[in-house]
Design a protein around this motif. Structure first.
Motif, mmCIF file in Angstrom:
data_model
loop_
_atom_site.group_PDB
_atom_site.id
_atom_site.type_symbol
_atom_site.label_atom_id
_atom_site.label_comp_id
_atom_site.label_asym_id
_atom_site.label_seq_id
_atom_site.Cartn_x
_atom_site.Cartn_y
_atom_site.Cartn_z
ATOM 1 N N ASP A 316 1.327 -38.568 -89.072
ATOM 2 C CA ASP A 316 0.343 -39.077 -90.036
ATOM 3 C C ASP A 316 1.117 -39.616 -91.235
ATOM 4 O O ASP A 316 1.850 -38.877 -91.916
ATOM 5 C CB ASP A 316 -0.601 -37.959 -90.473
ATOM 6 N N LEU A 317 0.974 -40.907 -91.509
ATOM 7 C CA LEU A 317 1.741 -41.536 -92.576
ATOM 8 C C LEU A 317 1.412 -40.948 -93.930
ATOM 9 O O LEU A 317 2.301 -40.720 -94.767
ATOM 10 C CB LEU A 317 1.488 -43.048 -92.566
ATOM 11 N N SER A 318 0.109 -40.659 -94.205
ATOM 12 C CA SER A 318 -0.268 -40.107 -95.508
ATOM 13 C C SER A 318 0.341 -38.731 -95.730
ATOM 14 O O SER A 318 0.797 -38.402 -96.843
ATOM 15 C CB SER A 318 -1.790 -40.022 -95.615
ATOM 16 N N MET A 319 0.372 -37.904 -94.677
ATOM 17 C CA MET A 319 0.985 -36.585 -94.798
ATOM 18 C C MET A 319 2.487 -36.709 -95.025
ATOM 19 O O MET A 319 3.079 -35.960 -95.809
ATOM 20 C CB MET A 319 0.703 -35.753 -93.548
ATOM 21 N N ASN A 320 3.129 -37.670 -94.360
ATOM 22 C CA ASN A 320 4.558 -37.868 -94.552
ATOM 23 C C ASN A 320 4.864 -38.292 -95.984
ATOM 24 O O ASN A 320 5.813 -37.806 -96.607
ATOM 25 C CB ASN A 320 5.084 -38.920 -93.572
ATOM 26 N N LEU A 321 4.045 -39.226 -96.503
ATOM 27 C CA LEU A 321 4.261 -39.680 -97.875
ATOM 28 C C LEU A 321 4.033 -38.558 -98.875
ATOM 29 O O LEU A 321 4.789 -38.396 -99.837
ATOM 30 C CB LEU A 321 3.345 -40.862 -98.179
ATOM 31 N N ALA A 322 2.972 -37.769 -98.634
ATOM 32 C CA ALA A 322 2.704 -36.645 -99.543
ATOM 33 C C ALA A 322 3.820 -35.615 -99.475
ATOM 34 O O ALA A 322 4.250 -35.067 -100.494
ATOM 35 C CB ALA A 322 1.370 -36.008 -99.183
ATOM 36 N N ASN A 324 6.970 -36.202 -98.669
ATOM 37 C CA ASN A 324 8.167 -36.751 -99.289
ATOM 38 C C ASN A 324 8.071 -36.719 -100.805
ATOM 39 O O ASN A 324 9.051 -36.458 -101.500
ATOM 40 C CB ASN A 324 8.398 -38.191 -98.809
ATOM 41 N N THR A 325 6.874 -36.973 -101.341
ATOM 42 C CA THR A 325 6.686 -36.940 -102.792
ATOM 43 C C THR A 325 6.890 -35.529 -103.325
ATOM 44 O O THR A 325 7.558 -35.314 -104.340
ATOM 45 C CB THR A 325 5.281 -37.453 -103.148
#
Length: 345
Positions: A316-322, A324-325
Motif C-alpha cells: 500500500d503506497l499510502s502506508m509506505n509513505l506514512a 517512511n515519514t
C-alpha cells in the motif's frame, strides 16, 4: 515423428468424413502410433494437431448422438484411446474441450454407449466393435474428469434441478453428481482402463469444494462395499477403491483429509492383515495399498513451512509513505539527541 504427414492426413480424412472413416483407418493409425510406445515424447510435436481435431469432432458427434446410433462416437473414441494408451491421459486430456454446457450431454452419451449391446460375433470385426465399447467408455469418462473441474456450482449445470431450487436437495448434492457417482461405482469393479478413468473421475468429483456430502457418502460406501464383498468380487473391486482413495489423498485438501486419515489408516492396516480379501495375491492391489499408506502418512505429518519460501504481501503506497515519514522523523529526533554539546571557543 517421421510419419507426421501420414498421420495428419488420416486424421484429416476422419474429420472430413464426419467420423465415418474412423473405423477404416484405425489399423494403420494404431500401427503408426504404437511404434512410439517406448518414446512417446516424440509425438509431442504434432500431438495437438492430432488431438484437437479429433476432440472437436467427438464433441460435435456427442451433441448429435442418439441412443440408437453411437457408431461415430465409438470410432472417434477408439482413435483417441490409442493416443491415451501411448502418450498417457495426463498429456492428451489437456487438448480436450471443456465447456460447461458439455458436462450433462457427455454423461448422457456415456449412458448411450454403456447401454449399447456388445457384438457377440467371434470374428475380428465383431471383437473390434466389442472392444470399442470399452475404449469409448474410458475416453468419455476421461473427458468427464476434466469437465467436473469447471469452477461453477454443479447445481447450475444440472437441468434436473428446478430453477426455483437454490441448492441441491435430498443427499446434499445435485442429482447429476449422484448419477455420475453411481456409474463410477459400477465401473470400479471392471478391469482395465475403464476402472482407472472411473477412479480419476470419482476422485476429482468428490474433492470439489462444494461436494463434502458426496465425499462423506463415498467413504461410507467404500467401507461397506469392501466389508461385504465376496472374495471373487473383491479381486476387481479392491484395486478400484484403493486407486480412488489414493487419488483422493492426492487431489483433496489437507483440512478435509486430516479428519479422515486416522480411521482410514486403521482400515488399511486391517485390510493388510486380512487374508480373505485376496490382497496378498493381488500385485496391483498391494501396490495401490502401499501408495495409499504413503499418502495417508504424509497427510498425518505436521506441515513444515520452509523459511526461504516467498511470502506474498499486499503493498500500500499510502502506508509506505506514512511509514517512511514516521521513520524519518524518528531518525531526526534520535540524531539530534545523540549530538554532544559544542564547547564555546
Amino acid at each position: 515423428m517421421e510419419e507426421a504427414a501420414e498421420i495428419l492426413s488420416l486424421v484429416d480424412s476422419v474429420v472430413t468424413s464426419n467420423g465415418t472413416d474412423a473405423w477404416t483407418i484405425y489399423d494403420r493409425y494404431k500401427a503408426i502410433l504404437t511404434k512410439y510406445q517406448e518414446q512417446p515424447q516424440l509425438l509431442d510435436g504434432c500431438l495437438e494437431a492430432i488431438v484437437q481435431p479429433l476432440a472437436s469432432l467427438l464433441r460435435q458427434s456427442a451433441l448429435s448422438t442418439t441412443a440408437l446410433n453411437t457408431s461415430t462416437v465409438q470410432g472417434v473414441c477408439r482413435l483417441l484411446h490409442v493416443l491415451v494408451t501411448v502418450r498417457g491421459y495426463k498429456t492428451v486430456v489437456r487438448f480436450f474441450p471443456h465447456e460447461a454446457a458439455d458436462l450433462e450431454r457427455v454423461f448422457q452419451v456415456l449412458g448411450f454407449v454403456t447401454n449399447t449391446n456388445p457384438v457377440v460375433d467371434g470374428s475380428e470385426t465383431g471383437q473390434g466393435k466389442s472392444l470399442a465399447l470399452w475404449e469409448s467408455q474410458a475416453v468419455l469418462m476421461l473427458w468427464l474428469s476434466i469437465l467436473v473441474l469447471l469452477p461453477f456450482d454443479l447445481v447450475i449445470l444440472d437441468s434436473s434441478v428446478g430453477a426455483e431450487s437454490s441448492g441441491a436437495k435430498g443427499k446434499g448434492y445435485p442429482p447429476l453428481a449422484a448419477n455420475i457417482m453411481e456409474v463410477c461405482k459400477v465401473y470400479l469393479e471392471h478391469p482395465g482402463a475403464v476402472r482407472e478413468m472411473a477412479a480419476l473421475l470419482l476422485a476429482r468429483l468428490i474433492t470439489r469444494p462444494d461436494m463434502p456430502a458426496a465425499f462423506a457418502d463415498f467413504m461410507h460406501w467404500q467401507h461397506a462395499a469392501l466389508s461385504n464383498a465376496s472374495r471373487s468380487k473383491a479381486v476387481f473391486l479392491l484395486p478400484g477403491v484403493l486407486q480412488t482413495l489414493a487419488l483422493i489423498f492426492k487431489l483433496g485438501h489437507r483440512d478435509q483429509l486430516l479428519q479422515l486419515a486416522p480411521s482410514l489408516w486403521q482400515q488399511l492396516l486391517a485390510m493388510l492383515a486380512d487374508n480373505s480379501n485376496g490382497l496378498g495375491s493381488n500385485t496391483l492391489a498391494r501396490k495401490l495399498a502401499v501408495k495409499l499408506a504413503q499418502r495417508v502418512g504424509l497427510t498425518l505429518l505436521p506441515p513444515q513451512l520452509a523459511g526461504w519460501r516467498y511470502v506474498q504481501n499486499a503493498a500500500d503506497l499510502s502506508m509506505n509513505l506514512a511509514g517512511n515519514t514516521a521513520a524519518a522523523a524518528a531518525a531526526t529526533t534520535d540524531t539530534g539527541a545523540a549530538l554532544p554539546p559544542v564547547a564555546a571557543e
